[in-house]
Each structure stands twice: as C-alpha cells, then as structure tokens.
Design a protein around this motif. Structure first.
Motif, mmCIF file in Angstrom:
data_model
loop_
_atom_site.group_PDB
_atom_site.id
_atom_site.type_symbol
_atom_site.label_atom_id
_atom_site.label_comp_id
_atom_site.label_asym_id
_atom_site.label_seq_id
_atom_site.Cartn_x
_atom_site.Cartn_y
_atom_site.Cartn_z
ATOM 1 N N PHE A 123 112.481 -51.073 112.206
ATOM 2 C CA PHE A 123 113.687 -51.264 113.240
ATOM 3 C C PHE A 123 113.236 -51.605 114.526
ATOM 4 C CE2 PHE A 123 115.290 -48.507 109.743
ATOM 5 C CZ PHE A 123 116.496 -49.061 109.435
ATOM 6 N N PRO A 124 113.929 -52.070 115.304
ATOM 7 C CA PRO A 124 113.358 -52.060 116.808
ATOM 8 C C PRO A 124 113.358 -50.983 117.553
ATOM 9 C CG PRO A 124 115.669 -52.889 116.400
ATOM 10 C CD PRO A 124 115.338 -52.595 115.316
ATOM 11 N N ILE A 125 112.656 -50.814 118.332
ATOM 12 C CA ILE A 125 112.512 -49.873 119.465
ATOM 13 C C ILE A 125 113.546 -50.134 120.454
ATOM 14 C CG2 ILE A 125 111.130 -48.457 121.020
ATOM 15 C CD1 ILE A 125 108.625 -49.401 119.108
ATOM 16 N N PRO A 126 114.328 -49.148 120.781
ATOM 17 C CA PRO A 126 115.146 -49.626 122.016
ATOM 18 C C PRO A 126 114.673 -49.938 122.955
ATOM 19 C CG PRO A 126 115.816 -47.356 120.880
ATOM 20 C CD PRO A 126 114.613 -47.930 120.416
ATOM 21 N N ASP A 127 115.218 -51.189 123.756
ATOM 22 C CA ASP A 127 114.699 -51.696 124.896
ATOM 23 C C ASP A 127 114.462 -50.791 126.069
ATOM 24 O OD1 ASP A 127 113.526 -54.049 126.158
ATOM 25 O OD2 ASP A 127 115.496 -54.022 127.241
ATOM 26 N N ALA A 128 115.157 -50.083 126.279
ATOM 27 C CA ALA A 128 115.135 -48.934 127.427
ATOM 28 C C ALA A 128 113.915 -47.912 127.177
ATOM 29 C CB ALA A 128 116.280 -47.888 127.603
ATOM 30 N N ASP A 129 113.561 -47.641 125.785
ATOM 31 C CA ASP A 129 112.399 -46.867 125.595
ATOM 32 C C ASP A 129 111.001 -47.705 125.734
ATOM 33 O OD1 ASP A 129 113.965 -44.943 124.839
ATOM 34 O OD2 ASP A 129 113.854 -45.075 122.828
ATOM 35 N N VAL A 130 111.072 -49.017 125.543
ATOM 36 C CA VAL A 130 109.834 -49.906 125.583
ATOM 37 C C VAL A 130 109.622 -49.803 127.311
ATOM 38 C CG1 VAL A 130 108.825 -52.122 125.357
ATOM 39 C CG2 VAL A 130 110.189 -50.874 123.579
ATOM 40 N N LYS A 131 110.645 -50.158 127.919
ATOM 41 C CA LYS A 131 110.468 -50.180 129.416
ATOM 42 C C LYS A 131 110.251 -48.862 129.961
ATOM 43 C CE LYS A 131 113.904 -54.056 129.993
ATOM 44 N NZ LYS A 131 115.341 -54.095 130.475
ATOM 45 N N LYS A 132 110.549 -47.613 129.437
ATOM 46 C CA LYS A 132 109.893 -46.467 129.937
ATOM 47 C C LYS A 132 108.359 -46.237 129.684
ATOM 48 C CE LYS A 132 114.294 -43.942 129.426
ATOM 49 N NZ LYS A 132 114.828 -42.883 128.464
ATOM 50 N N ALA A 133 107.675 -46.961 128.709
ATOM 51 C CA ALA A 133 106.491 -46.605 128.219
ATOM 52 C C ALA A 133 106.124 -48.215 128.304
ATOM 53 C CB ALA A 133 106.399 -45.772 127.053
ATOM 54 N N PRO A 134 105.448 -48.749 129.164
ATOM 55 C CA PRO A 134 105.223 -50.152 129.150
ATOM 56 C C PRO A 134 104.010 -50.488 128.240
ATOM 57 C CG PRO A 134 105.139 -49.283 131.490
ATOM 58 C CD PRO A 134 105.471 -48.107 130.879
ATOM 59 N N ASN A 135 102.978 -49.487 128.004
ATOM 60 C CA ASN A 135 102.075 -49.788 126.994
ATOM 61 C C ASN A 135 102.786 -49.670 125.713
ATOM 62 O OD1 ASN A 135 100.184 -49.881 129.101
ATOM 63 N ND2 ASN A 135 99.711 -47.680 128.920
ATOM 64 N N MET A 136 103.619 -49.204 125.461
ATOM 65 C CA MET A 136 104.417 -49.245 123.927
ATOM 66 C C MET A 136 104.879 -50.526 123.732
ATOM 67 S SD MET A 136 107.056 -46.858 122.110
ATOM 68 C CE MET A 136 108.361 -46.959 123.415
ATOM 69 N N LYS A 137 104.548 -51.247 122.680
ATOM 70 C CA LYS A 137 104.818 -52.625 122.304
ATOM 71 C C LYS A 137 106.050 -52.613 121.270
ATOM 72 C CE LYS A 137 101.672 -54.691 124.499
ATOM 73 N NZ LYS A 137 102.065 -54.973 125.875
ATOM 74 N N GLN A 138 106.962 -53.696 121.391
ATOM 75 C CA GLN A 138 107.960 -53.582 120.353
ATOM 76 C C GLN A 138 107.568 -53.841 119.081
ATOM 77 O OE1 GLN A 138 110.944 -52.852 119.169
ATOM 78 N NE2 GLN A 138 112.105 -53.702 120.987
ATOM 79 N N ASN A 139 108.085 -53.357 118.224
ATOM 80 C CA ASN A 139 107.861 -53.760 116.717
ATOM 81 C C ASN A 139 107.689 -55.123 116.279
ATOM 82 O OD1 ASN A 139 107.247 -51.352 115.581
ATOM 83 N ND2 ASN A 139 109.498 -51.007 115.322
ATOM 84 N N PRO A 140 106.877 -55.631 115.636
ATOM 85 C CA PRO A 140 106.649 -57.148 115.263
ATOM 86 C C PRO A 140 108.059 -57.680 114.890
ATOM 87 C CG PRO A 140 105.034 -55.748 114.072
ATOM 88 C CD PRO A 140 105.880 -54.809 114.644
#
Length: 161
Positions: A123-140
């Motif tokens: 499932f996609p990680i919510p964009d807001a969560d990815v922006k809060k943790a820049p080292n976390m990458k979105q799922n492929p």
C-alpha cells in the motif's frame, strides 16, 4: 489455519497436522497425514480459500503468498479454475430448479484482473508521512512523479524528493 500455515512453514507438516485437522474434524472431513511441506501448504491454502470465503482474506493471502509472480492470464489457463487468480469466472446456472446445470465461464464484463509487481504487493505510505520523515522512501511503484514541462506534459520518471 494461521497456526497450521505458520507451523508447517517453520517446522514442517508433522507439527502442523494438529491444527489443520482440528478444523477438518469440525467440518466432518478426514484428517491429513503423510504429506510433504509443499503438499500441505497447498492444502492449507485451499482450506483458507474455502473456510474464509466472503471474509476479505483472499486479497491479502494472494499478495502474502505472491501468487501473481511468474503467472500471466494465458499461462494460468492450464491450471484448475480454483488456482487461477488473473482470469475471473462466473457461474452460469441453467436447467430446472430441481435439476440445475452449472457452467463456469469467463466473466463477460470484467474477464481479467490487472496486477503490477511490485507495486500491488504494497500500500502507499501517505505523502504527508513521507514528507515528515525525508529518509523514509515511498513503497515501490507508489513514488510521486511530476510533469516535465520540456516534453509537453509527459511524466518524468525521476522521483520527487
């Protein structure tokens, strides 16, 4: 069934029979014995398909077991209907009420599923969560892309960071 599946994978069928046979006994079915790990895995998967039908488990089981890998709608037509995941079948019922005739045919409106690997395993990680943790990458497969102004609006394959 969860215990039977996990124990079969971890320790083998001898330890898993206890759990799957409890379910089969309740349904009045004969117990399983003398199977290899792979044979029992297939039987447990079929038990889950039947026992948990209409309970929204199949969606997650198909992905967890990665059933879509190395399969295409054409290649799986040689498999029994219950093992096919891309091709969707419908039951056409004809005949009289006391003597129905069931025929399984390719579903006429939506005859095939689409699956994109590896994207649809996650499932996609919510964009807001990815922006809060820049080292976390979105799922492929769920990475955001931006339109490239130089190519007339075609998508750029570079990932937005």
């Amino acid at each position: 069934m969860n215990a039977a599946e996990a124990i079969n994978e971890a320790e083998g069928p001898d330890a898993a029979y206890k759990y799957i046979n409890e379910l089969r006994e309740r349904a009045g079915m004969p117990p399983y014995t003398g199977m290899s790990k792979e044979e029992l895995r297939e039987r447990i998967r079929n038990e889950r398909r039947i026992e948990l039908s209409f309970e929204d488990h199949r969606f997650f089981d198909e992905r967890r077991w990665m059933l879509f890998e190395k399969q295409t709608p054409q290649s799986e037509k040689r498999l029994p209907i219950y093992k096919q995941i891309y091709n969707l079948y419908a039951a056409r019922v004809s005949g009289e009420a006391d003597n129905p005739i069931y025929e399984y045919v390719i579903e006429p409106v939506h005859s095939m599923r689409t699956f994109n690997s590896p994207k649809n395993y996650y499932f996609p990680i919510p964009d807001a969560d990815v922006k809060k943790a820049p080292n976390m990458k979105q799922n492929p497969g769920w990475e955001l892309t931006e339109a490239n102004e130089n190519t007339g609006g075609e998508e750029n394959t570079e990932t937005i960071e």
